[in-house]
Design an enzyme around this catalytic site. Structure first.
Site, PDB file in Angstrom:
ATOM      1  N   ASP A  35       0.860  -1.179   0.000  1.00  0.00           N
ATOM      2  CA  ASP A  35       0.000   0.000   0.000  1.00  0.00           C
ATOM      3  C   ASP A  35       0.905   1.240   0.000  1.00  0.00           C
ATOM      4  OD1 ASP A  35      -2.351   1.584   0.337  1.00  0.00           O
ATOM      5  OD2 ASP A  35      -1.887   1.736   2.467  1.00  0.00           O
ATOM      6  N   ASP A  47      -1.573  -1.004   6.071  1.00  0.00           N
ATOM      7  CA  ASP A  47      -1.833  -0.503   7.425  1.00  0.00           C
ATOM      8  C   ASP A  47      -3.302  -0.194   7.673  1.00  0.00           C
ATOM      9  OD1 ASP A  47      -1.744   3.017   7.491  1.00  0.00           O
ATOM     10  OD2 ASP A  47      -1.740   1.811   5.681  1.00  0.00           O
ATOM     11  N   ASP A  55      -7.026  -2.719   3.965  1.00  0.00           N
ATOM     12  CA  ASP A  55      -5.976  -3.634   3.507  1.00  0.00           C
ATOM     13  C   ASP A  55      -6.138  -5.041   4.084  1.00  0.00           C
ATOM     14  OD1 ASP A  55      -4.619  -1.695   1.999  1.00  0.00           O
ATOM     15  OD2 ASP A  55      -3.569  -0.956   3.776  1.00  0.00           O
TER      16      ASP A  55
END
Length: 662
Positions: free
Chosen positions: A367, A556, A560
């Protein structure tokens, strides 16, 4: 079950040798046995441990005195005196091993190392080799003692976490401080943390600010300044002054409590190599007994004259050297060492199996926001055609009425500037704000806001990749703020280190394509995709897996969690990451540093290498000495020294993991 209540090394050996099944339920490990037998220590406490060790060293002293008198002083003791001394030494060293062997035999469990050692020593006594029988038991117990010491040493990095949570906390009730257990504090109450004290519960800073040592959570010794209304986590230590913290999570729900539960569960999850050795042990131990029996009895069919005592001795040598101590302890000890090393580097690995998995990945998918970037918007540049101080004051005054992160970045940039209270403030959804400041109409937002009110602005603003806040004063374009999320200090190093390990990198983000592409270029990431929804991330990772890629996903945010669960190895940023993501992940980076991803891979490779070295060493030496024993070349003395020696070498090799620098 706490780490310090887990079964001893002897129990783990027993599980491996006998093939006892183990199950995991609610984070606890239960052996499928009616009682948890502790060989040298455990349930009886420290007094039992000291007593067992005193008995062992006393038996070694007796054996040593006997050998000195017999082989150095050449004093021939009466037979009854020799037998008496040896039986006393044998009882002191091996009473628990023999008791366990008989107890297990009573339950139909014959194929374990306790029975193996008991039969070997009884056989030595039968043929009159009392000193050798005692030596077998004593050195076996010494090997077990060193194994236990090594296991406890390797646990230390992990168990140290259990000391992070304080037993008491000072809670402010009716403005009076009261001492109570952390479990009794409710959400919304305020706690007082004095200098040098540990924070017991998660909360938000109620005082103006505080300085905290966060090393216990992140592995980083650098003090962290936490301002009012910012998050404070259990396990942090206030370093300079007393602070008040408003509790926002119960003791059992704090991030630290969940991390500790994960640590305790980690040791119950076995790596494939451990599971393979356990399965082999179920076959290995009965085969060893059968081969030993054949060595003793089969020669009667083709050797003349057949000497039963001679072949019994060879069978006992074979049994002693066949003991799988080096394998059944050094392998889990190696993985314990790897988990401990990771913990010292701010990486929580939730099980030995994940240390194996991380070594096989070839692609890291990450990410962007909060993982490779700080997730905090900052003003990067200000361009204005009017007085900059006046421009910043007017823009920040208007933006102070918005809770949007971009607006907060402008207000933060203004710093201590005294803001003007605007009049007639109106928020235009998806565009920005308008209001009156110093009697003049002010607009602050995106370019669509200026289009809405027919304010001309430079056309090149449309080509800017970063987020911009455009400001118009008195219906004229006055300037703009360039705002961007900051890349983490070690993000570029993280990508470089992964490439050095032969791992490709991909970045997925919900941010706009241009921003994502720029961050990817700056960091040297191989591929990037922007404008993604959570389901789009899942789809891309699934496509990569379908292509045969072995994926580690790093994230995080709560969005996700699904893709972390899908990846071969899910990695979460633990300091600021969402609870759902941390719970789902296999590995947690506690200090939010992306460079620790490569560290996790290196630790996994080091651990796997040491484990394979131990397996090779143990099998090579044992096969060689078993052959010598069956051929009558090796004696019981050589067998026991070879067995204990291999075990100690394997332990020392595994222990090297703890001293490695990553």
């Amino acid at each position: 079950m706490r780490l310090d209540e887990k079964t001893s090394a002897h129990q783990r050996h027993d599980d491996c040798c006998s093939g006892k099944a183990r199950t995991q339920h609610n984070g606890h490990t239960h052996a499928h046995e009616h009682d948890h037998e502790d060989h040298n220590h455990g349930s009886d406490g420290d007094a039992s441990i000291l007593k067992s060790r005193w008995m062992l060293w006393t038996s070694l002293l007796i054996l040593g005195i006997f050998l000195v008198l017999t082989y150095i002083a050449r004093i021939q003791l009466p037979r009854f005196a020799e037998i008496g001394l040896m039986l006393v030494a044998y009882f002191l060293a091996g009473n628990k091993t023999v008791a366990l062997a008989f107890r297990k035999a009573g339950r139909g469990d014959f194929f374990n190392e306790f029975t193996l050692m008991t039969i070997a020593t009884f056989g030595a006594f039968y043929i009159g080799e009392f000193s050798e029988g005692v030596a077998v038991m004593i050195f076996y117990e010494i090997g077990e003692l060193f194994q236990d010491i090594a296991v406890n040493k390797s646990k230390r990095s992990i168990k140290a976490l259990l000391d992070i949570r304080p037993d008491t906390v000072t809670v402010l009730r009716n403005d009076k401080p009261q001492q109570t257990a952390p479990e009794n504090v409710r959400i919304g109450e305020k706690i007082l943390v004095r200098p040098g004290e540990k924070v017991a519960l998660d909360g938000t800073m109620h005082s103006v600010s505080g300085i905290f040592n966060t090393a216990a959570l992140t592995g980083e010794p650098k003090p962290q300044v936490i301002a009012q209304n910012e998050t404070v986590l259990a396990g942090m230590i206030s370093t300079e002054k007393s602070v008040e913290i408003e509790v926002n999570a119960l003791f059992r729900d704090s991030k630290l409590s969940r991390i500790l539960e994960m640590v305790q569960e980690a040791s119950a999850r076995k790596a494939p190599t451990q599971l393979l050795i356990s399965r082999l042990a179920r076959i290995y131990t009965p085969v060893v007994f059968l081969l030993s029996l054949l060595i003793i009895l089969a020669p009667a069919l083709f050797v003349a004259p057949y000497d039963f005592d001679q072949w019994l001795y060879r069978g006992m040598v074979f049994l002693v050297i066949a003991c799988p101590c080096a394998l059944t302890v050094s392998i889990p000890l190696g993985y314990f060492g790897g988990i401990g090393l990771a913990s010292r580097n701010g990486i929580l690995v939730k099980g030995a199996n994940f240390l194996d998995i991380i070594t096989r990945i070839d692609t890291v998918v990450s990410d962007k926001t909060g993982t490779l970037t700080k997730g905090v918007f900052k003003v990067q540049k200000v361009e204005t055609s009017v007085d900059e101080a006046r421009f910043v004051r007017m823009a920040a005054s208007l933006e102070s009425h918005s809770t949007h992160p971009v607006a907060r970045a402008v207000v933060e940039y203004a710093g201590d500037v005294e803001l003007t209270k605007p009049a007639e403030v109106e928020e235009i959804a998806g565009h920005g704000l308008k209001g009156l400041i110093d009697g003049k109409p002010v607009l602050a937002g995106n370019t669509r806001l200026l289009d809405k009110y027919s304010v001309d602005y430079p056309p090149e603003l449309a080509a800017i990749v970063e987020t911009i806040v455009v400001v118009a004063i008195d219906n004229m374009y006055a300037g703009h703020f360039l705002i961007a999320d900051q890349v983490k200090d070690d993000a570029a190093k993280a990508v470089s280190d992964l490439k050095g390990l032969g791992i490709s990198t991909i970045m997925l983000s919900g941010d706009k394509d241009a921003v994502v592409a720029k961050v990817a270029r700056d960091l040297g990431i191989d591929k990037s995709y922007g404008g993604l929804l959570p389901e789009d991330k899942v789809k891309i990772v699934q496509q990569l897996k379908n292509q045969g890629k072995r994926i580690a996903f790093v994230g995080d945010g709560v969005n996700d969690a699904p893709v972390i669960a899908l990846a071969d190895a899910g990695i979460a940023m633990g300091a600021l990451g969402s609870d759902a993501t941390i719970e789902t992940a296999d590995i947690v980076i506690q200090n939010d540093q992306p460079s620790r991803i490569a560290s996790a891979v290196k630790i996994g490779k080091i651990t796997k290498s040491v484990v394979y070295q131990n397996i090779s060493l143990a099998f090579a030496v044992k096969i060689a000495v078993m052959a010598l024993g069956a051929g009558g070349v090796a004696t019981l003395w050589e067998a026991v020294f070879a067995d204990v020696g291999v075990a100690l070498l394997a332990i020392l090799n595994a222990y090297r993991i703890q001293g490695r620098q990553i």
